[in-house]
Design a protein around this motif. Sequence first.
Motif, short mmCIF file in Angstrom:
data_model
loop_
_atom_site.label_atom_id
_atom_site.label_comp_id
_atom_site.label_asym_id
_atom_site.label_seq_id
_atom_site.Cartn_x
_atom_site.Cartn_y
_atom_site.Cartn_z
N GLU A 160 9.81 -3.38 19.92
CA GLU A 160 8.54 -3.02 19.28
C GLU A 160 8.74 -2.89 17.77
O GLU A 160 9.65 -2.21 17.30
N TYR A 161 7.84 -3.52 17.01
CA TYR A 161 7.84 -3.41 15.55
C TYR A 161 6.43 -3.06 15.09
O TYR A 161 5.44 -3.58 15.64
N ALA A 162 6.35 -2.20 14.09
CA ALA A 162 5.06 -1.86 13.49
C ALA A 162 5.08 -2.26 12.02
O ALA A 162 6.10 -2.13 11.34
N MET A 163 3.97 -2.78 11.54
CA MET A 163 3.79 -3.12 10.13
C MET A 163 2.67 -2.22 9.59
O MET A 163 1.52 -2.35 10.01
N THR A 164 3.01 -1.30 8.69
CA THR A 164 2.04 -0.35 8.17
C THR A 164 1.74 -0.62 6.70
O THR A 164 2.62 -1.01 5.93
N PHE A 165 0.50 -0.38 6.31
CA PHE A 165 0.03 -0.58 4.94
C PHE A 165 -0.67 0.69 4.50
O PHE A 165 -1.63 1.13 5.15
N THR A 166 -0.19 1.28 3.40
CA THR A 166 -0.73 2.56 2.94
C THR A 166 -1.23 2.44 1.51
O THR A 166 -0.55 1.87 0.65
N ASP A 167 -2.43 3.00 1.26
CA ASP A 167 -2.96 3.06 -0.09
C ASP A 167 -2.17 4.10 -0.88
O ASP A 167 -2.34 5.29 -0.68
N ALA A 168 -1.30 3.61 -1.77
CA ALA A 168 -0.45 4.52 -2.55
C ALA A 168 -1.06 4.85 -3.92
O ALA A 168 -0.53 5.69 -4.64
N GLY A 169 -2.16 4.20 -4.27
CA GLY A 169 -2.76 4.43 -5.59
C GLY A 169 -3.94 5.38 -5.56
O GLY A 169 -4.38 5.86 -6.61
N GLY A 170 -4.47 5.66 -4.37
CA GLY A 170 -5.56 6.62 -4.25
C GLY A 170 -6.93 6.07 -4.57
O GLY A 170 -7.90 6.84 -4.64
N ASN A 171 -7.07 4.77 -4.77
CA ASN A 171 -8.37 4.20 -5.11
C ASN A 171 -9.08 3.58 -3.92
O ASN A 171 -10.28 3.30 -3.98
N GLY A 172 -8.33 3.32 -2.85
CA GLY A 172 -8.88 2.53 -1.76
C GLY A 172 -8.91 1.07 -2.17
O GLY A 172 -9.08 0.74 -3.35
N THR A 173 -8.71 0.18 -1.22
CA THR A 173 -8.64 -1.24 -1.58
C THR A 173 -8.80 -2.14 -0.36
O THR A 173 -8.53 -1.72 0.77
N GLU A 174 -9.23 -3.35 -0.60
CA GLU A 174 -9.17 -4.38 0.42
C GLU A 174 -7.76 -5.00 0.40
O GLU A 174 -7.15 -5.12 -0.67
N VAL A 175 -7.28 -5.41 1.56
CA VAL A 175 -5.95 -6.02 1.68
C VAL A 175 -6.05 -7.29 2.51
O VAL A 175 -6.73 -7.30 3.55
N HIS A 176 -5.41 -8.33 2.04
CA HIS A 176 -5.25 -9.53 2.85
C HIS A 176 -3.76 -9.68 3.15
O HIS A 176 -2.93 -9.67 2.24
N PHE A 177 -3.43 -9.80 4.43
CA PHE A 177 -2.04 -9.94 4.86
C PHE A 177 -1.90 -11.25 5.63
O PHE A 177 -2.66 -11.52 6.56
N GLN A 178 -0.93 -12.06 5.21
CA GLN A 178 -0.62 -13.31 5.89
C GLN A 178 0.86 -13.31 6.27
O GLN A 178 1.71 -13.02 5.43
N LEU A 179 1.15 -13.65 7.52
CA LEU A 179 2.52 -13.67 8.02
C LEU A 179 2.77 -14.98 8.76
O LEU A 179 2.01 -15.37 9.65
#
Length: 240
Positions: A160-179
């Motif tokens: 099992e693997y998890a890929m996590t994405f966290t808003d570290a800047g505090g502004n909120g954002t859209e994210v596009h992830f391609q793998l």
Amino acid sequence: MSISANVLSIGSPQSQVHPPSVHEQRITLRNLQPVTDPQEYARDGYVFVLNELFTLSNGGSASFAIRTGPHGAQFQFYEIDVDSSNVYAELIEGATYGTGGTVLAYNLNRNASDSYDSVLTAASNVTGGTVISAEYVPASNQGGGQFSTLKVHTLEPSTEYAMTFTDAGGNGTEVHFQLGFSEQYNGDNDIWVNFGTASVDNGFRLKPQESIQFDVSPLDDLVAFSSQPTKLNVLRQVVE
């Protein structure tokens, strides 16, 4: 002079490459598996790509999971695009999580199958495990950010693997992830060649795109083994 050639699919259990014959023969073997170049893998139909577009709230996070199949998986490339806030991304091995909806991936070679062994899902409540890789993508309200890499990650089988994405800047954002990932890669597609019995570490090892030529006597029984189905080009020439 008699010459014949064919392509065999070598896997497990072992396959016969050259049966006993009444003539001495010169055999040329070539492993047709592509090398690790992602472009070559993609052209041969071995690379799958997933694309996810999602929104992170202020200080929020989102996660995806991959449960690898019996032969593992290998990340060939990935890209993270963010709109308006710093994002910290982690790849966690051995994590536990709640599963969400299925995430789909597609073969980059549209003439090849979209079938793969790994299970890709959205994930929630990710805990435990070991962070084995991480990326930091800077961005702000004044400009977005992007990170792309050909960094290869070879994942363990049935894990099992998890890929996590966290808003570290505090502004909120859209994210596009391609793998882009593959389930056939160097190591699992080595071919082991021997007389009588062949297996991993038992015989001569042919890595992808490697070849060998040698003479076999009339009674030799030549066999080959590979952990995953792999194409082997066989050229036979009677020695007179």
